[in-house]
Design an enzyme around this catalytic site. Structure first.
Site, PDB file in Angstrom:
ATOM      1  N   TYR A 155       0.690  -1.209  -0.163  1.00 25.69           N
ATOM      2  CA  TYR A 155       0.207  -0.361  -0.043  1.00 25.69           C
ATOM      3  C   TYR A 155       0.852   1.435  -0.206  1.00 25.69           C
ATOM      4  O   TYR A 155       1.529   1.422   1.042  1.00 25.69           O
ATOM      5  CB  TYR A 155      -1.094  -0.276   1.366  1.00 25.69           C
ATOM      6  CG  TYR A 155      -1.996   1.129   1.585  1.00 25.69           C
ATOM      7  CD1 TYR A 155      -2.958   1.939   0.328  1.00 25.69           C
ATOM      8  CD2 TYR A 155      -2.084   1.468   2.951  1.00 25.69           C
ATOM      9  CE1 TYR A 155      -3.034   2.776   0.661  1.00 25.69           C
ATOM     10  CE2 TYR A 155      -2.650   3.025   2.854  1.00 25.69           C
ATOM     11  CZ  TYR A 155      -3.339   3.157   1.723  1.00 25.69           C
ATOM     12  OH  TYR A 155      -4.528   4.329   2.407  1.00 25.69           O
ATOM     13  N   ASP A 240      -1.712  -5.773   9.375  1.00 31.03           N
ATOM     14  CA  ASP A 240      -3.056  -5.217   8.441  1.00 31.03           C
ATOM     15  C   ASP A 240      -4.721  -5.621   8.794  1.00 31.03           C
ATOM     16  O   ASP A 240      -4.127  -6.527   7.397  1.00 31.03           O
ATOM     17  CB  ASP A 240      -2.744  -3.795   8.382  1.00 31.03           C
ATOM     18  CG  ASP A 240      -3.823  -3.424   7.886  1.00 31.03           C
ATOM     19  OD1 ASP A 240      -4.885  -3.522   8.044  1.00 31.03           O
ATOM     20  OD2 ASP A 240      -2.669  -1.742   7.542  1.00 31.03           O
ATOM     21  N   ILE A 242      -7.169  -4.751   7.909  1.00 32.81           N
ATOM     22  CA  ILE A 242      -8.053  -4.114   7.700  1.00 32.81           C
ATOM     23  C   ILE A 242      -9.601  -4.526   6.921  1.00 32.81           C
ATOM     24  O   ILE A 242     -10.515  -3.482   6.771  1.00 32.81           O
ATOM     25  CB  ILE A 242      -7.549  -2.357   7.368  1.00 32.81           C
ATOM     26  CG1 ILE A 242      -8.752  -0.963   7.123  1.00 32.81           C
ATOM     27  CG2 ILE A 242      -7.683  -2.009   5.656  1.00 32.81           C
ATOM     28  CD1 ILE A 242      -8.295  -0.216   6.974  1.00 32.81           C
ATOM     29  N   LYS A 279     -12.970   0.498   5.830  1.00 32.59           N
ATOM     30  CA  LYS A 279     -13.387  -1.098   4.494  1.00 32.59           C
ATOM     31  C   LYS A 279     -14.381  -1.307   4.857  1.00 32.59           C
ATOM     32  O   LYS A 279     -15.347  -1.526   3.893  1.00 32.59           O
ATOM     33  CB  LYS A 279     -11.649  -1.716   3.928  1.00 32.59           C
ATOM     34  CG  LYS A 279     -11.076  -0.671   4.158  1.00 32.59           C
ATOM     35  CD  LYS A 279     -10.837   0.381   2.965  1.00 32.59           C
ATOM     36  CE  LYS A 279      -9.570   1.441   3.341  1.00 32.59           C
ATOM     37  NZ  LYS A 279      -9.510   2.600   2.104  1.00 32.59           N
TER      38      LYS A 279
END
Length: 488
Positions: A155, A240, A242, A279
């Site tokens: 990312y 992460d 998410i 998200k």
């Protein structure tokens, strides 16, 4: 004179952060957003505008959240039904967060992971979105100049979120398309050894699972290899998660929490999770970030730091009611998966009909699209040249793989969940027209090359078919050659 002198040396009046560009936003990833902002697509007023396919937003289930809010006005302190709680919520709150919210959030996080793990509300620390969660963890775990290893592609905003203000570095663990960008032990060891050779202190590994931008989930064997590695090296792992509630096939997702439950020999002090409601719930504007750490010292420090980016009490109050509604959250998570699966299938099948493939994926709000066949040259410059055409001429904001530190030119992340069906079909039509044009140009170029090749060979033959050696010399097409005119 003094004023002019001050203007000329203005950078000396500022900190290195203010005067520098360490925010990482000088990249094609963010430039695509700017192109969209300057000319946004609108089905009513600007059909020729740029369609936003570079922003990982989930708009597919917002109707369910709006319906819930309509049916539960008491959850908001801004309605007549909820006004009785106004004073309590509006007053200053402890930065531990509202107990009801932390309890509801812990329950939701477990449910989003298929109910296979449980989260302790007392280990939940809130932050201003996923950005705040990443930065806080970096502050807690590393010093300026220290590094975290991160599998590529990764990312792009991690360079800003994790590094900008903390001074922490990210070092790539290279992954390749030959095995679907899977993390390998060899590359993991190589990245660690290279850092040691350069006298860089490695404090941990940062990863996303499900992967952003790949949309893949980490398999058990690879995950166990990674956990064993960090445990052996005595470094941290930030996972992460998410997109954990945005997996199309829940059985394929493995949370780091599950492996920690299965293997008690791992030192839990080394493991940390970043999460957000941006998200899975499609609520990035609510700025709800979460740090979940198994390390008591990290929880204490992060909680103290959370006062710099605490989630508003009004938001906590509303979401505490929503996430405590078991029937709603169960229905929402199931429907979110169904709609994501449907949209993913429609979009990838649409691309496949155009002769464009994507990396197989089962999670997230995007696909990793393979446009290597359209590169004029297989380099980063060749990729960016193609990307500029897509942005400026095709009017689609897609993100080039180089902005994700991908080592192989020609891959692009394309988001599909931040638009309605009609806009998606317009985007597919634009991609199709673009692909047809590129294929036509390629065919014409190839035909021209074949024609020129045959033309040159025809001048090298006599009537009996014998080739005259001296006619094959480099002087054949010199400016003085009479054959130059004949070939025009």
């Amino acid at each position: 004179m003094g004023y002019q002198s001050m203007r000329g040396n203005s950078s000396q009046l500022l900190s290195r952060i203010a005067a520098g560009d360490g925010h990482g936003e000088n990249s094609s990833y963010f430039d695509g957003w700017k192109a969209y902002d300057s000319n946004p697509f609108n089905p009513s007023s600007n059909l020729g505008g740029v369609i936003q396919m570079g922003l990982a937003e989930n708009l597919l289930c917002l109707d369910m959240i709006k319906d819930w809010i309509k049916e539960h006005p008491e959850a908001s302190i801004c309605t007549e039904q909820g006004l009785t709680d106004f004073e309590a919520v509006a007053n200053f709150q402890d930065y531990h967060g509202l107990p009801a919210f932390r309890q509801a959030l812990a329950k939701f996080m477990g449910k989003a992971r298929g109910g296979k793990v449980k989260f302790d509300p007392d280990r939940i620390v809130m932050s201003g979105g996923g950005t705040g969660a990443q930065e806080t963890l970096a502050f807690c775990l590393a010093n300026p100049g220290d590094a975290f290893l991160v599998p590529t592609p990764y990312y792009p905003a991690f360079d800003r979120d994790f590094c900008w203000r903390t001074g922490v570095r990210l070092l790539p663990i290279n992954c390749y398309s030959s095995d679907n960008f899977k993390l390998t032990k060899a590359e993991l060891e190589l990245a660690y050894e290279n850092a040691q050779r350069d006298n860089i202190t490695v404090k941990g590994v940062l990863m996303t699972n499900p992967s952003n931008p790949l949309g893949t989930t980490m398999d058990r064997d690879t995950f166990k290899t990674l956990l064993s590695f960090v445990n052996q090296k005595r470094i941290h792992l930030i996972c992460d998660e998410i997109f954990s509630g945005s997996v199309f096939n829940q059985s394929e997702f493995l949370s780091v929490c599950e492996l920690l439950e299965e293997e008690p020999s791992y030192d839990r002090n080394l493991f940390h999770i970043a999460y957000s409601l941006s998200k899975d719930m499609g609520l990035p504007g609510f700025r709800v970030g979460v740090i979940y750490s198994y390390n008591d010292a990290v929880v204490r420090c992060a909680r103290r730091m959370s006062s710099f980016g605490l989630v508003s009490s009004q938001t906590q109050h509303l979401l505490a009611h929503m996430l405590s509604d078991d029937d709603f959250t169960s229905e929402y998570l199931a429907e979110n998966k169904r709609r994501l699966h449907k949209r993913h299938g429609e979009f990838t099948s649409g691309l496949e009909k155009l002769g464009i493939k994507c990396l197989p994926s089962t999670a997230g709000l995007f696909v990793w699209m393979d446009l290597r066949q359209f590169l004029k040259e297989s380099t980063e410059n060749g990729e960016l040249e193609l990307w500029r055409v897509i942005i400026n001429d095709v009017k689609l904001n897609v993100s080039p793989g180089s902005s994700f530190r991908c080592t192989e030119p020609g891959w692009f992340r394309v988001c599909f969940a931040n638009m309605d069906d009609a806009t998606m079909h317009i985007a597919l039509r634009r991609i199709g027209d673009f692909a047809d044009k590129l294929k036509e140009d390629t065919t014409q170029m190839q035909n021209k090359k074949r024609f020129n090749k045959k033309l040159r060979l025809s001048f090298c033959r006599l009537n009996d078919g014998a080739i005259v050696p001296h006619l094959m010399s480099p002087h054949l097409l010199s400016p003085r050659s009479p054959l130059v005119k004949a070939s025009n």
